[in-house]
Design a protein around this motif. Structure first.
Motif, PDB file in Angstrom:
ATOM      1  N   GLN A 262     -35.156 112.349 -69.399  1.00 25.30           N
ATOM      2  CA  GLN A 262     -35.797 112.979 -70.747  1.00 25.30           C
ATOM      3  C   GLN A 262     -35.626 114.327 -70.934  1.00 25.30           C
ATOM      4  O   GLN A 262     -35.268 114.799 -71.947  1.00 25.30           O
ATOM      5  CB  GLN A 262     -37.346 112.436 -70.970  1.00 25.30           C
ATOM      6  CG  GLN A 262     -37.669 111.235 -71.174  1.00 25.30           C
ATOM      7  CD  GLN A 262     -39.217 110.816 -71.140  1.00 25.30           C
ATOM      8  OE1 GLN A 262     -39.740 110.830 -70.125  1.00 25.30           O
ATOM      9  NE2 GLN A 262     -39.588 110.370 -72.255  1.00 25.30           N
TER      10      GLN A 262
ATOM     11  N   GLU B 166     -33.250 115.993 -69.275  1.00 24.80           N
ATOM     12  CA  GLU B 166     -32.019 116.330 -69.097  1.00 24.80           C
ATOM     13  C   GLU B 166     -31.479 116.100 -70.654  1.00 24.80           C
ATOM     14  O   GLU B 166     -30.478 116.983 -70.959  1.00 24.80           O
ATOM     15  CB  GLU B 166     -31.210 115.418 -68.143  1.00 24.80           C
ATOM     16  CG  GLU B 166     -29.726 115.697 -67.973  1.00 24.80           C
ATOM     17  CD  GLU B 166     -29.147 114.655 -67.027  1.00 24.80           C
ATOM     18  OE1 GLU B 166     -27.916 115.111 -66.827  1.00 24.80           O
ATOM     19  OE2 GLU B 166     -29.728 114.136 -66.212  1.00 24.80           O
ATOM     20  N   ALA B 167     -31.745 115.137 -71.304  1.00 17.87           N
ATOM     21  CA  ALA B 167     -31.536 114.901 -72.744  1.00 17.87           C
ATOM     22  C   ALA B 167     -31.863 116.089 -73.445  1.00 17.87           C
ATOM     23  O   ALA B 167     -30.906 116.689 -74.396  1.00 17.87           O
ATOM     24  CB  ALA B 167     -32.121 113.627 -73.251  1.00 17.87           C
TER      25      ALA B 167
ATOM     26  N   ASP C  79     -28.910 119.184 -74.960  1.00 21.92           N
ATOM     27  CA  ASP C  79     -28.525 119.451 -76.537  1.00 21.92           C
ATOM     28  C   ASP C  79     -28.211 120.918 -76.382  1.00 21.92           C
ATOM     29  O   ASP C  79     -28.960 121.666 -76.059  1.00 21.92           O
ATOM     30  CB  ASP C  79     -29.859 118.932 -77.186  1.00 21.92           C
ATOM     31  CG  ASP C  79     -29.559 119.050 -78.290  1.00 21.92           C
ATOM     32  OD1 ASP C  79     -28.751 120.062 -79.209  1.00 21.92           O
ATOM     33  OD2 ASP C  79     -30.257 118.239 -79.370  1.00 21.92           O
TER      34      ASP C  79
ATOM     35  N   SER D  46     -31.456 116.158 -81.435  1.00 22.72           N
ATOM     36  CA  SER D  46     -30.627 114.747 -80.837  1.00 22.72           C
ATOM     37  C   SER D  46     -31.307 114.596 -79.434  1.00 22.72           C
ATOM     38  O   SER D  46     -31.530 113.653 -78.816  1.00 22.72           O
ATOM     39  CB  SER D  46     -29.277 114.990 -80.555  1.00 22.72           C
ATOM     40  OG  SER D  46     -28.674 115.165 -82.194  1.00 22.72           O
ATOM     41  N   GLY D  47     -31.364 115.912 -78.555  1.00 25.73           N
ATOM     42  CA  GLY D  47     -32.191 115.702 -77.240  1.00 25.73           C
ATOM     43  C   GLY D  47     -33.822 114.986 -77.458  1.00 25.73           C
ATOM     44  O   GLY D  47     -34.053 114.232 -76.445  1.00 25.73           O
TER      45      GLY D  47
ATOM     46  N   ILE E 175     -33.452 111.231 -78.110  1.00 26.60           N
ATOM     47  CA  ILE E 175     -33.118 110.579 -77.203  1.00 26.60           C
ATOM     48  C   ILE E 175     -34.247 110.554 -75.937  1.00 26.60           C
ATOM     49  O   ILE E 175     -34.866 109.449 -75.238  1.00 26.60           O
ATOM     50  CB  ILE E 175     -31.843 111.107 -76.315  1.00 26.60           C
ATOM     51  CG1 ILE E 175     -30.765 110.933 -77.486  1.00 26.60           C
ATOM     52  CG2 ILE E 175     -31.724 110.236 -74.902  1.00 26.60           C
ATOM     53  CD1 ILE E 175     -29.444 111.418 -76.792  1.00 26.60           C
ATOM     54  N   ALA E 176     -35.024 111.791 -75.770  1.00 28.32           N
ATOM     55  CA  ALA E 176     -36.023 111.826 -74.741  1.00 28.32           C
ATOM     56  C   ALA E 176     -37.512 110.897 -75.114  1.00 28.32           C
ATOM     57  O   ALA E 176     -37.838 110.264 -74.525  1.00 28.32           O
ATOM     58  CB  ALA E 176     -36.385 113.165 -74.607  1.00 28.32           C
TER      59      ALA E 176
END
Length: 380
Positions: A189, A191-192, A196, A212-213, A216-217
């Motif tokens: 999470q 890292e996502a 970004d 976006s990050g 996804i997280a």
């Protein structure tokens, strides 16, 4: 990033400077909290409620904010946490973006958000801040402290670092340390978010937000908050109607479960600060209650060293993959070794980790019954 602060929020000024376990201090920091019920003259009916990572302090409706809260069915007059009997304080954790000082808050030295200049946050720091609030409200000893998910970690740190602060404890889907699977998920999470480009080493703003990050997280998180049984029962392999599928997006949404995750994530982003997410997520991974007694990794020994706690109710869920039920069994074992009277409930809820938010039929009686057994002594 703008802080999201509910309308009924109150604030408590933390001692200044406020030191952190891993170094660094805050000046002029505050905690956001909300209250329900009336405090007894001797303060004996106070219950502290500690939240998970993302909720604010608005656990239920009250006169200053009639909106339903995140635990509306659990907290209120005549409900399992009965506010006609208990004075309840719900605190937003230090490091959050829902009113308490965190990375999105202005640094008094610069007037700009702390961002990554915020000190390295630990679960112990969150617990110490909550203890300062309890003392600041003039509560000599809590009747009980209730913590769920991350709040269960904070509650254990509070009890270990501030002996005798509470007579009783309800730990719901909590843990005395993070497990490798949970660390791995939270690492992905983070890292996502960090990968970004809009994160920009933590220097994003409203116009350039790592959407976006964060999406996804949040999706990764939601997957672990529920169980495979829940996903299968709710969605199966049902596909979206053709008019709900994006025509111009290769490999776009096709199944109902994908659409659910996307909708859930979009409701979350821009209502939570990415840096706060990073700091609180890492604090959970760092947490090891064994460090409190000089025995890292030995959670049972750390729990057995807790003093001043008389009774506890520990609740876990058999389908929880994020905070597996063996972690709640460990808490119950350790608190019994501390001489505490412990009730343990293994719930067969299909909803996984999030069951405590939705399974009123099981969790309500367990929490309410335990508190009812404490009420007479607490109100004397």
């Amino acid at each position: 990033m703008t802080e999201f602060i509910p309308p009924g929020t109150r604030w408590f000024a933390l001692p200044s400077p406020f030191p952190f376990k891993r170094g660094g201090v805050l000046h002029g920091a505050r905690l956001a909290y909300e209250t329900w019920g009336r405090l007894a003259p001797d303060g004996s009916n106070a219950i502290l409620l500690l939240t998970g990572l993302s909720p604010d302090a608005h656990a239920a409706a009250h006169a200053d904010d009639p909106r339903p809260g995140w635990w509306e069915w659990m907290l209120g007059p005549g409900k399992p946490i009965d506010t006609e009997r208990w004075f309840v304080v719900c605190v937003n954790p230090l490091g959050s973006c829902k009113g308490s000082t965190g990375p999105a808050s202005p640094d008094p030295r610069t007037g700009e958000p702390y961002r990554l200049d915020f000190p390295p946050l630990s679960i112990e720091d969150i617990a110490d801040a909550a203890a300062a609030l309890v003392r600041g409200l003039g509560i000599p000893r809590l009747a009980g402290v209730i913590g769920n998910s991350m709040g269960g970690m904070v509650a254990l740190a509070l009890l270990a670092r501030h002996p005798g602060i509470a007579r009783a404890h309800v730990n719901i889907c909590g843990a005395a340390h993070a497990l490798p699977f949970s660390i791995a998920v939270r690492s992905l999470q983070r890292e996502a978010i960090r990968l970004d480009p809009a994160w920009a080493e933590g220097r994003y703003d409203e116009a350039h937000y790592p959407e976006s990050g964060m999406r996804i997280a949040r999706k990764l998180g939601v997957i672990t908050y529920r169980s495979a049984l829940e996903w299968h029962g709710r969605f199966g392999r049902v596909r979206l109607d053709p008019d709900r599928r994006p025509d111009d997006e290769p490999f776009g949404l096709e199944f109902e479960v994908e659409s659910y995750l996307e909708g859930h994530a979009r409701r979350f982003v821009r209502r939570y600060d990415p840096n706060s997410y990073l700091y609180l997520s890492r604090a959970m991974d760092w947490f090891d209650l064994g460090e409190c007694c000089g025995r890292p990794g030995d959670a049972v020994a750390a729990l057995a060293a807790i003093r001043g706690l008389e009774a506890a109710c520990v609740i876990g869920v058999g389908t929880d993959i994020l905070f597996p039920i063996e972690q709640q069994e460990e808490i119950a074992e350790g608190l019994r070794a501390a001489g505490c009277r412990v009730e343990f409930h293994a719930m067969p809820s299909p909803q996984g980790h999030d069951a405590f938010l939705v399974d009123a039929a099981r969790f309500g009686p367990a929490v309410g019954g335990f508190l009812a057994g404490l009420s007479h002594a607490a109100m004397e």
